[in-house]
Enzyme design. Structure first.
Site, mmCIF file in Angstrom:
data_model
loop_
_atom_site.group_PDB
_atom_site.id
_atom_site.type_symbol
_atom_site.label_atom_id
_atom_site.label_comp_id
_atom_site.label_asym_id
_atom_site.label_seq_id
_atom_site.Cartn_x
_atom_site.Cartn_y
_atom_site.Cartn_z
ATOM 1 N N TYR A 116 -7.007 8.760 6.417
ATOM 2 C CA TYR A 116 -7.240 7.746 7.532
ATOM 3 C C TYR A 116 -8.082 7.780 8.443
ATOM 4 C CZ TYR A 116 -2.400 7.596 5.393
ATOM 5 O OH TYR A 116 -1.287 7.507 4.774
ATOM 6 N N HIS A 175 -1.679 14.555 -0.537
ATOM 7 C CA HIS A 175 -1.620 13.335 -0.448
ATOM 8 C C HIS A 175 -1.404 12.695 -2.050
ATOM 9 C CE1 HIS A 175 -3.569 9.881 2.449
ATOM 10 N NE2 HIS A 175 -2.585 9.401 1.416
ATOM 11 N N SER A 220 5.236 2.132 3.289
ATOM 12 C CA SER A 220 5.231 0.853 3.166
ATOM 13 C C SER A 220 6.424 -0.172 2.870
ATOM 14 C CB SER A 220 4.382 0.336 2.083
ATOM 15 O OG SER A 220 2.964 0.948 2.525
ATOM 16 N N PRO A 221 7.488 0.268 3.875
ATOM 17 C CA PRO A 221 8.958 -0.362 3.601
ATOM 18 C C PRO A 221 8.921 -1.876 4.040
ATOM 19 C CG PRO A 221 8.719 0.586 5.726
ATOM 20 C CD PRO A 221 7.406 1.019 4.981
ATOM 21 N N LEU A 222 7.855 -2.428 4.273
ATOM 22 C CA LEU A 222 7.457 -3.905 4.495
ATOM 23 C C LEU A 222 6.924 -4.326 3.686
ATOM 24 C CD1 LEU A 222 7.542 -3.977 8.611
ATOM 25 C CD2 LEU A 222 9.454 -4.234 7.050
ATOM 26 N N ARG A 224 3.621 -3.478 2.756
ATOM 27 C CA ARG A 224 2.221 -3.463 3.397
ATOM 28 C C ARG A 224 2.160 -4.855 4.164
ATOM 29 N NH1 ARG A 224 -1.409 0.430 1.645
ATOM 30 N NH2 ARG A 224 -0.642 1.231 -0.549
ATOM 31 N N GLY A 225 3.308 -5.423 4.723
ATOM 32 C CA GLY A 225 3.344 -6.608 5.537
ATOM 33 C C GLY A 225 4.029 -7.748 5.013
#
Ligand SMILES: NC(=O)c1ccc[n+]([C@@H]2O[C@H](COP(=O)([O-])OP(=O)(O)OC[C@H]3O[C@@H](n4cnc5c(N)ncnc54)[C@H](OP(=O)(O)O)[C@@H]3O)[C@@H](O)[C@H]2O)c1
Length: 315
Positions: free
Chosen positions: A55, A111, A190-192, A194-195
């Site tokens: 990152y 990763h 990413s439980p949303l 990624r938005g």
């Protein structure tokens, strides 16, 4: 915040903070807001803080280090090596320790499974880091079931990190049962989606020009229209309950299975406050069943990564 337990017995807040967006993946990342988000997270009992050397080539790790300075003992720090060769790992861990400004990493992930190196060698090298006191426990990310079994036979794996959300329920088929059986905690990233599950992305125009999601098929053209079209039942149930769709999506994940820790990307203190609300929202069996039915496996249109990155998933 109630706690959940990593595979090695470490207790962490049941929601984790992901620091990827600070590195600017989604465009418009703000370093100081990100640092403030981590401090707010620690205030609210969100103790598992997730980053990776990838990152921003260490920049994300440096921001995490800045945020936890003076509060090291309150945080459980997870970061990731970008490669699986033992020589690479030996050097990468020292770089990560330096970026973070800490003397040990609580959870060190691979990763992506390195297809050039047998997993036994990779995990052996990671286990050596535990013996050296540089790392407390080890994890895998996006590994397939056979790799997980082989790795766990070399050294206990504390956590598996893989994408999981209402839009991406595939792990329920094999990864969730396997990790439960082996005592490995499942960290759902990413439980949303990624938005997407926030309802705030309706078209590509809602993404900044430099936003990485523009390269992801799931966020492009007809796929994105289809995926946004799926949100109505989530938005309706959220409105009935007086919460945001994001809060409802996180509550679904927390209450559906106890072996899962949602890893939410939170680049602002405000997002931390909203995430914590997910704990206070109690769902009944009918709510869970309704969401399950509205978001079956395979519901999302388009792949979740650009084409060149798909081969590394589930290996
Ligand atoms: N192992 C891997 O290969 C891998 C891959 C991807 C991600 N991850 C990890 O998983 C973490 C989370 O993934 P992610 O960031 O892709 O996706 P995510 O958590 O599904 O979504 C993050 C997005 O949702 C927004 N958001 C968060 N909480 C919100 C709320 N309550 N209401 C409205 N919007 C909200 C965030 O905004 P703000 O940033 O403005 O708060 C951000 O734009 C990453 O940070 C990273 O640590 C790991």
């Amino acid at each position: 915040m109630p706690t959940r337990t990593l595979g090695d017995g470490t207790k962490v807040g049941s929601i984790a903070l992901g620091a990827m967006a600070f590195a600017g993946f989604y465009g418009g990342g703000d370093d100081m807001l990100g640092v403030d988000a981590i401090r707010r997270a620690l205030d609210r009992g969100v103790t598992l803080i997730d980053t990776a050397e990838a990152y921003g080539q260490g920049h994300g790790e440096e921001l995490v280090g800045q945020a936890i300075r003076g509060r090291r003992d309150e945080a459980v720090i997870a970061t990731k090596t970008s490669g699986g060769h033992p020589d690479y790992i030996t050097e990468a861990v020292d770089r990560s320790l330096r970026h973070l400004g800490v003397d040990h990493i609580d959870l060190y992930y691979l990763h992506r499974v390195d297809l050039e190196v047998p997993i036994e060698e990779t995990v052996g090298a990671m286990a050596d880091l535990i013996a050296q006191g540089k790392v407390r426990s080890i994890g895998l990310s996006e590994a397939g079931t056979e790799t997980i079994k082989r790795a766990h036979a070399v050294h206990p794996i504390s956590a598996l990190q893989t994408e999981y959300s209402l839009m991406q329920r595939e792990p329920e088929v094999d990864l969730l049962p396997l990790t439960r059986e082996l005592g490995i905690t499942f960290v759902g990233y990413s439980p949303l989606s990624r938005g997407l599950l926030t309802g705030q992305i309706r078209s590509e125009a809602d993404l900044a020009r430099d936003d990485w999601r523009r390269r992801v098929p799931r966020f492009q053209g007809k796929n994105l229209s289809h995926n946004v079209g799926l949100l109505a039942p989530l938005e309706q149930l959220a409105a009935e309950k007086g919460v945001t769709p994001a809060t409802l999506a996180l509550a679904w994940m927390l209450q559906r299975t106890s072996n899962v820790i949602p890893l939410v990307g939170m680049g602002r203190p405000h997002s931390v406050d909203r995430a914590v609300e997910a704990w206070e929202l109690k769902l009944d069996d009918d709510d869970i069943a309704e969401l399950d039915a509205s978001f079956p496996i395979g519901v999302a249109a388009g792949e979740r990564y650009p084409e060149g990155m798909m081969d590394a998933l589930g290996t």
